[in-house]
Design a protein around this motif. Structure first.
Motif, PDB file in Angstrom:
ATOM      1  N   ALA A 244       0.695  50.289 -15.917  1.00  9.56           N
ATOM      2  CA  ALA A 244      -0.535  51.064 -16.126  1.00  9.56           C
ATOM      3  C   ALA A 244      -0.348  51.965 -17.336  1.00  9.56           C
ATOM      4  CB  ALA A 244      -0.840  51.903 -14.887  1.00  9.56           C
ATOM      5  N   ARG A 245      -1.470  52.214 -18.010  1.00  7.61           N
ATOM      6  CA  ARG A 245      -1.440  53.170 -19.110  1.00  7.61           C
ATOM      7  C   ARG A 245      -1.763  54.535 -18.518  1.00  7.61           C
ATOM      8  NH1 ARG A 245      -1.763  51.555 -24.151  1.00  7.61           N
ATOM      9  NH2 ARG A 245      -2.829  49.621 -23.674  1.00  7.61           N
TER      10      ARG A 245
ATOM     11  N   ILE B  22       2.937  53.827 -21.360  1.00  3.69           N
ATOM     12  CA  ILE B  22       2.754  52.861 -20.265  1.00  3.69           C
ATOM     13  C   ILE B  22       3.853  53.095 -19.234  1.00  3.69           C
ATOM     14  CG2 ILE B  22       2.965  50.388 -19.732  1.00  3.69           C
ATOM     15  CD1 ILE B  22       1.625  49.865 -22.464  1.00  3.69           C
TER      16      ILE B  22
ATOM     17  N   GLU C  22      -4.667  53.567 -15.921  1.00  2.00           N
ATOM     18  CA  GLU C  22      -5.480  52.376 -16.215  1.00  2.00           C
ATOM     19  C   GLU C  22      -4.596  51.151 -16.041  1.00  2.00           C
ATOM     20  OE1 GLU C  22      -6.869  53.059 -20.170  1.00  2.00           O
ATOM     21  OE2 GLU C  22      -8.399  54.490 -19.499  1.00  2.00           O
ATOM     22  N   ASN C  23      -4.904  50.378 -15.011  1.00  2.51           N
ATOM     23  CA  ASN C  23      -4.067  49.216 -14.716  1.00  2.51           C
ATOM     24  C   ASN C  23      -4.082  48.222 -15.864  1.00  2.51           C
ATOM     25  OD1 ASN C  23      -3.321  50.244 -12.296  1.00  2.51           O
ATOM     26  ND2 ASN C  23      -4.955  49.205 -11.163  1.00  2.51           N
ATOM     27  N   LEU C  24      -2.934  47.645 -16.133  1.00  2.33           N
ATOM     28  CA  LEU C  24      -2.836  46.645 -17.200  1.00  2.33           C
ATOM     29  C   LEU C  24      -2.607  45.264 -16.563  1.00  2.33           C
ATOM     30  CD1 LEU C  24      -0.576  48.677 -19.655  1.00  2.33           C
ATOM     31  CD2 LEU C  24      -3.013  48.210 -19.876  1.00  2.33           C
ATOM     32  N   PRO C  25      -3.075  44.216 -17.221  1.00  3.97           N
ATOM     33  CA  PRO C  25      -3.089  42.902 -16.554  1.00  3.97           C
ATOM     34  C   PRO C  25      -1.771  42.144 -16.647  1.00  3.97           C
ATOM     35  CG  PRO C  25      -4.096  42.736 -18.698  1.00  3.97           C
ATOM     36  CD  PRO C  25      -3.665  44.159 -18.564  1.00  3.97           C
ATOM     37  N   TYR C  26      -0.639  42.824 -16.463  1.00  2.00           N
ATOM     38  CA  TYR C  26       0.642  42.123 -16.572  1.00  2.00           C
ATOM     39  C   TYR C  26       1.322  42.082 -15.207  1.00  2.00           C
ATOM     40  CZ  TYR C  26      -0.599  43.086 -21.318  1.00  2.00           C
ATOM     41  OH  TYR C  26      -1.306  43.160 -22.472  1.00  2.00           O
TER      42      TYR C  26
ATOM     43  N   LYS D 166       2.459  40.653 -24.575  1.00  2.00           N
ATOM     44  CA  LYS D 166       2.538  42.025 -25.092  1.00  2.00           C
ATOM     45  C   LYS D 166       3.998  42.440 -25.200  1.00  2.00           C
ATOM     46  CE  LYS D 166       0.807  46.715 -24.510  1.00  2.00           C
ATOM     47  NZ  LYS D 166       0.211  46.844 -25.845  1.00  2.00           N
TER      48      LYS D 166
ATOM     49  N   GLU E 205       1.474  38.002 -18.359  1.00  2.73           N
ATOM     50  CA  GLU E 205       0.336  38.162 -17.447  1.00  2.73           C
ATOM     51  C   GLU E 205       0.578  37.501 -16.099  1.00  2.73           C
ATOM     52  OE1 GLU E 205      -3.259  37.036 -19.434  1.00  2.73           O
ATOM     53  OE2 GLU E 205      -3.038  38.682 -20.874  1.00  2.73           O
TER      54      GLU E 205
END
Ligand code: G4P
Length: 551
Positions: A427-428, A464, A491-495, A514, A528
């Motif tokens: 998450a950011r 992050i 903010e959830n990240l899609p990994y 990424k 991802e």
């Protein structure tokens, strides 16, 4: 005497006179060192949430003589749970946080019971705690057998070849058949399960157990709320009242089981137990106290004292080596808001600790004085004057230590580094109130040092964080607001997975989802999905991906 005084037992066997004697007479000291270490046991309870870990912990304290009336720990847990609207977090921070290690004396032994966080989500903290023990109690719910969290924790113990004693709890409720439970342990975990006792009845008719080794019948009586020791009657198998107590059908089943066990049961092999390939099984009920005393006795006879450690350079570190060595396995900030300090929990791996001693902190190539050493019970702290290999001490310091730090007299032992895991959730972090930038930076630095989460791209305004369990992120967000006054949005990240990669390999890697940089500026690729990780590995066999940070 107050309960916590009994618990803060590090200083209970230390008097000034004793210390002086140690210094004056080196021979006495070596003997004392060996005998003190031989009576240490450091263990943890591994369990799926709700199996009864809190209850059993408390009953071990009751039978160990550290508390006189059960209800204390549970009541604390409940108070915390009801006080907060963030129950999972408060429970996570309940007894686990304030009491990383409980110490009590039992029958001449010094028991160090380390708390593994008991939440649904898996966290890295648990791994690290299990690095600091010499054995574990695997607690199962008799109606459920092995559950998902049990499996994860068991595998960590297995990696370390930790000896495990199994306690099948809640036999006072409708339970699976004892044979089915043993089968379940063997099949799911691949460890040979050998019962030491056999239950007498189950559910409301659970009366106690038959000791398969001594051939004795142990019957217990319930006490109100299980607050006090359960009175126990011991008799032989030919006890005429047994038939009457169990009822005709249950008695026949019991006799059949015992005959079958005598024929098929493999002998309990302490060597296999110590290697972690065989587990002795005890059936009991923590809430009614049935079997708790027996469990403590087995811990006394079976659980090993501190073991020599295999070092990375191939040598062995004996716990009885006189020089002090230890490692930091847990850091906790703000344990007491009044103090605003940080506590480093150190597992002593060899020798003897004495308050005020100076030791090396090899990471910083620095000598440090261990002046503020404490044990905790609840919110209270007790000063520790002396401790030995196998003990856990809390060292208070304003942020000097890091997870995995070695403290030692003389040269640093080549202890294996504490494991660090490739995060699976990312998450950011966005600071909600930009006037709190200072608190934000302090919170991030301290909480990542503590290992609550892992930090990436730390120089970004919105760095992050990564973790292996969602709860780690929740704890981070909660503590940033609660302890540092810097509320953050995640903010959830899609990994879904990550791997460290050598800086020299990045150019070979072509395209990837990424790339981020960890706190030591080492590159980490985020993927991802595990599918994308696999295809990346197939496309780039020349690129080495690491599950742990490369040295
Ligand atoms: P945990 O720390 O592993 O999460 O478990 P905990 O001790 O909190 O126990 C979970 C529930 O199981 C509690 O009930 C507890 O009383 C109950 N329990 C624990 N051991 C036994 C046992 O041997 N027999 C029975 N019958 N129950 C047991 P709860 O309803 O969540 O709380 P409470 O209202 O009983 O306090």
């Amino acid at each position: 005497m107050a309960d916590h005084q009994l618990l803060g037992g590090y200083n209970s066997f230390t008097s000034r006179k004793q210390l002086t004697r140690c210094r004056q007479n080196p021979n006495f000291r070596v003997d004392q060192l060996q005998s003190e270490i031989a009576r240490r046991r450091a263990f943890a309870i591994i369990a799926h949430p709700d199996a009864g870990k809190t209850t059993l912990t408390e009953k071990l304290l009751l039978y160990g003589g550290a508390i006189h009336l059960a209800g204390h720990v549970r009541a604390r847990k409940e108070r915390r749970a009801t006080r907060s609207d963030f129950m999972a977090l408060e429970q996570e921070r309940g007894i686990s946080v304030s009491t990383a290690a409980l110490q009590f004396e039992y029958d001449g032994l010094v028991m160090n019971l380390l708390d593994t966080p008991g939440h649904q989500d898996f966290s890295e903290d648990t791994y690290r705690t299990l690095m600091a023990v010499d054995s574990a109690i695997m607690l199962l719910d008799a109606a459920r057998g092995v559950e998902p969290q049990t499996i994860k924790l068991f595998h960590i113990c297995r990696e370390r070849n930790l000896p495990i004693i199994t306690f099948i709890n809640k036999m006072d409720l409708p339970a699976l058949e004892p044979f089915a439970l043993l089968d379940n342990v063997e099949k799911v975990l691949g460890i040979s399960a050998v019962p030491l006792v056999w239950p007498l009845g189950s559910g409301r008719d659970f009366k106690g157990f038959f000791n398969l080794r001594e051939k004795t019948v142990h019957r217990f009586e319930r006490t109100v709320g299980g607050a006090q020791r359960a009175p126990e009657t011991v008799s032989g198998i030919d006890d005429p009242t047994l038939r009457q107590i169990l009822g005709e059908a249950e008695y026949h089943k019991f006799c059949e089981d015992i005959t079958l066990l005598t024929e098929v049961l493999p002998p309990f092999d302490p060597e296999k137990f110590l290697r972690g390939t065989m587990t002795p099984v005890i059936f009991g009920s923590a809430i009614t106290n049935f079997g708790v005393d027996y469990l403590l006795k087995q811990l006394k006879t079976l659980a090993p004292p501190p073991r020599p450690l295999f070092l990375d350079d191939g040598s062995l570190l004996s716990p009885t080596e006189p020089r002090f060595t230890g490692f930091v396995f847990k850091l906790q900030a703000n344990m007491n808001k009044l103090h605003r300090d940080r506590v480093a929990f150190v597992r002593i791996t060899s020798g003897r600790f004495e308050r005020g001693m100076s030791v090396q902190l090899p990471r910083l190539k620095k000598e440090v004085k261990l002046a503020s050493s404490v044990a905790f019970f609840g919110e209270e702290r007790n000063t520790i004057d002396e401790a030995y290999a196998g003990d856990i001490i809390g060292i208070i310091s304003p942020g000097l230590y890091r997870l995995g730090d070695i403290l030692c007299q003389g040269d640093a032992p080549a202890l294996k580094p504490l494991p660090r895991f490739a995060p699976e959730i990312f998450a950011r972090i966005v600071l909600e109130d930009t006037s709190k930038a200072k608190q934000f930076r302090k919170g991030i630095a301290e909480l990542t040092d503590e290992g609550v989460v892992q930090l990436f791209n730390l120089s970004d305004a919105s760095p992050i964080i990564g973790a292996v369990g969602q709860l780690q992120l929740d704890v981070f967000r909660y503590r940033m607001a609660d302890e540092y006054g810097a509320p953050v949005r995640l903010e959830n990240l899609p990994y879904a997975c990550s791997r460290w990669i050598a800086a020299t390999d990045i150019t070979k890697a072509g395209r990837f989802d990424k790339i981020v940089y960890d706190d030591q500026n080492r590159p980490v690729i985020l993927f991802e999905s595990t599918f994308r990780l696999r295809s990346f590995s197939e496309e780039h066999p020349e690129v080495v991906l690491h599950n742990h940070p490369p040295d």
